[in-house]
Design a protein around this motif. Sequence first.
Motif, PDB file in Angstrom:
ATOM      1  N   ILE A  59       0.858  -1.266  -0.010  1.00 51.83           N
ATOM      2  CA  ILE A  59       0.012  -0.183   0.064  1.00 51.83           C
ATOM      3  C   ILE A  59       0.839   1.151  -0.040  1.00 51.83           C
ATOM      4  N   THR A  60       0.851   1.934  -1.046  1.00 52.58           N
ATOM      5  CA  THR A  60       1.836   3.059  -1.136  1.00 52.58           C
ATOM      6  C   THR A  60       1.151   4.306  -0.656  1.00 52.58           C
ATOM      7  N   ASP A  61      -0.037   4.308  -0.478  1.00 53.82           N
ATOM      8  CA  ASP A  61      -0.540   5.746   0.287  1.00 53.82           C
ATOM      9  C   ASP A  61      -0.682   5.612   1.689  1.00 53.82           C
ATOM     10  N   SER A  62       0.073   6.459   2.290  1.00 54.15           N
ATOM     11  CA  SER A  62       0.338   6.537   4.021  1.00 54.15           C
ATOM     12  C   SER A  62      -1.074   6.514   4.739  1.00 54.15           C
ATOM     13  N   SER A  63      -1.869   7.341   4.113  1.00 50.89           N
ATOM     14  CA  SER A  63      -3.174   7.390   4.705  1.00 50.89           C
ATOM     15  C   SER A  63      -3.955   5.989   4.661  1.00 50.89           C
ATOM     16  N   GLN A  64      -3.675   5.512   3.584  1.00 54.30           N
ATOM     17  CA  GLN A  64      -4.495   3.908   3.602  1.00 54.30           C
ATOM     18  C   GLN A  64      -3.821   3.027   4.232  1.00 54.30           C
ATOM     19  N   ARG A  65      -2.444   3.133   4.292  1.00 53.15           N
ATOM     20  CA  ARG A  65      -1.754   2.235   5.382  1.00 53.15           C
ATOM     21  C   ARG A  65      -2.172   2.433   6.964  1.00 53.15           C
ATOM     22  N   ARG A  66      -2.595   3.642   7.238  1.00 50.89           N
ATOM     23  CA  ARG A  66      -2.922   3.901   8.682  1.00 50.89           C
ATOM     24  C   ARG A  66      -4.242   3.519   8.738  1.00 50.89           C
ATOM     25  N   ARG A  67      -5.058   3.561   7.599  1.00 48.36           N
ATOM     26  CA  ARG A  67      -6.485   3.028   7.920  1.00 48.36           C
ATOM     27  C   ARG A  67      -6.192   1.429   8.139  1.00 48.36           C
ATOM     28  N   VAL A  68      -5.228   0.681   7.645  1.00 48.73           N
ATOM     29  CA  VAL A  68      -5.442  -0.512   7.752  1.00 48.73           C
ATOM     30  C   VAL A  68      -4.719  -0.932   9.158  1.00 48.73           C
ATOM     31  N   LEU A  69      -3.744  -0.015   9.871  1.00 50.98           N
ATOM     32  CA  LEU A  69      -3.334  -0.174  11.028  1.00 50.98           C
ATOM     33  C   LEU A  69      -4.402   0.123  12.118  1.00 50.98           C
ATOM     34  N   ASP A  70      -5.188   1.124  11.788  1.00 45.83           N
ATOM     35  CA  ASP A  70      -6.208   1.503  12.701  1.00 45.83           C
ATOM     36  C   ASP A  70      -7.292   0.202  12.954  1.00 45.83           C
ATOM     37  N   PHE A  71      -7.456  -0.373  11.750  1.00 45.70           N
ATOM     38  CA  PHE A  71      -8.639  -1.505  11.710  1.00 45.70           C
ATOM     39  C   PHE A  71      -7.859  -2.625  12.436  1.00 45.70           C
ATOM     40  N   ALA A  72      -6.501  -2.842  12.419  1.00 48.68           N
ATOM     41  CA  ALA A  72      -6.018  -3.990  12.974  1.00 48.68           C
ATOM     42  C   ALA A  72      -5.917  -3.803  14.460  1.00 48.68           C
ATOM     43  N   GLN A  73      -5.746  -2.472  14.869  1.00 48.04           N
ATOM     44  CA  GLN A  73      -5.868  -2.172  16.254  1.00 48.04           C
ATOM     45  C   GLN A  73      -7.085  -2.342  16.933  1.00 48.04           C
ATOM     46  N   THR A  74      -8.135  -1.847  16.224  1.00 48.75           N
ATOM     47  CA  THR A  74      -9.560  -1.967  16.440  1.00 48.75           C
ATOM     48  C   THR A  74     -10.000  -3.284  16.653  1.00 48.75           C
ATOM     49  N   VAL A  75      -9.596  -4.335  15.810  1.00 50.11           N
ATOM     50  CA  VAL A  75      -9.968  -5.845  15.924  1.00 50.11           C
ATOM     51  C   VAL A  75      -9.073  -6.254  17.344  1.00 50.11           C
ATOM     52  N   LYS A  76      -7.945  -5.886  17.585  1.00 47.11           N
ATOM     53  CA  LYS A  76      -7.169  -6.456  18.644  1.00 47.11           C
ATOM     54  C   LYS A  76      -7.731  -5.900  19.990  1.00 47.11           C
ATOM     55  N   ALA A  77      -8.202  -4.708  20.002  1.00 49.30           N
ATOM     56  CA  ALA A  77      -8.622  -4.164  21.113  1.00 49.30           C
ATOM     57  C   ALA A  77     -10.184  -4.835  21.606  1.00 49.30           C
ATOM     58  N   ALA A  78     -10.902  -5.193  20.390  1.00 48.82           N
ATOM     59  CA  ALA A  78     -12.245  -5.862  20.627  1.00 48.82           C
ATOM     60  C   ALA A  78     -11.895  -7.370  21.076  1.00 48.82           C
ATOM     61  N   SER A  79     -10.857  -7.906  20.615  1.00 48.21           N
ATOM     62  CA  SER A  79     -10.549  -9.478  21.108  1.00 48.21           C
ATOM     63  C   SER A  79     -10.013  -9.333  22.381  1.00 48.21           C
ATOM     64  N   ASP A  80      -9.158  -8.037  22.766  1.00 51.43           N
ATOM     65  CA  ASP A  80      -8.988  -8.079  24.442  1.00 51.43           C
ATOM     66  C   ASP A  80      -9.957  -7.877  25.162  1.00 51.43           C
ATOM     67  N   ALA A  81     -10.977  -6.975  24.597  1.00 52.79           N
ATOM     68  CA  ALA A  81     -12.069  -6.718  25.550  1.00 52.79           C
ATOM     69  C   ALA A  81     -12.893  -8.144  25.863  1.00 52.79           C
ATOM     70  N   ARG A  82     -12.918  -8.896  24.693  1.00 47.93           N
ATOM     71  CA  ARG A  82     -13.510 -10.247  24.800  1.00 47.93           C
ATOM     72  C   ARG A  82     -12.946 -11.301  25.892  1.00 47.93           C
ATOM     73  N   ILE A  83     -11.718 -11.127  25.783  1.00 47.12           N
ATOM     74  CA  ILE A  83     -10.798 -12.151  26.666  1.00 47.12           C
ATOM     75  C   ILE A  83     -11.133 -11.592  28.102  1.00 47.12           C
ATOM     76  N   GLY A  84     -11.206 -10.249  28.359  1.00 47.51           N
ATOM     77  CA  GLY A  84     -11.269  -9.715  29.576  1.00 47.51           C
ATOM     78  C   GLY A  84     -12.817  -9.841  30.337  1.00 47.51           C
ATOM     79  N   ASP A  85     -13.533 -10.185  29.344  1.00 51.83           N
ATOM     80  CA  ASP A  85     -15.004 -10.399  29.895  1.00 51.83           C
ATOM     81  C   ASP A  85     -15.091 -11.553  30.233  1.00 51.83           C
ATOM     82  N   ALA A  86     -14.418 -12.615  29.763  1.00 54.45           N
ATOM     83  CA  ALA A  86     -14.419 -13.982  29.802  1.00 54.45           C
ATOM     84  C   ALA A  86     -14.120 -14.481  31.180  1.00 54.45           C
TER      85      ALA A  86
END
Length: 79
Positions: free
Chosen positions: A52-79
């Motif tokens: 991905i050559t566009d830095s703003s698009q790379r940032r969107r991918v990273l933001d998405f991955a961080q959101t997925v990770k945070a949601a996963s961590d929250a589910r683990i914390g609720d268990a």
Amino acid sequence: MADGSGSSVDRSRRTLQNLAKTLGCAPETFFGETAPKYLADAEELLQLMLSITDSSQRRRVLDFAQTVKAASDARIGDA
């Protein structure tokens, strides 16, 4: 030895430790039954990110991955 000296085994061990730290997993993750799929997924993600050559698009991918990770961590914390 940060200068790259040392045996190839030592360099490989340090490389795996650094990679594991970056990926947030134990170095042992790279060995065993799940390692090939795990590594293939990580490799694909890195290749996609680097293509991905566009830095703003790379940032969107990273933001998405961080959101997925945070949601996963929250589910683990609720268990």
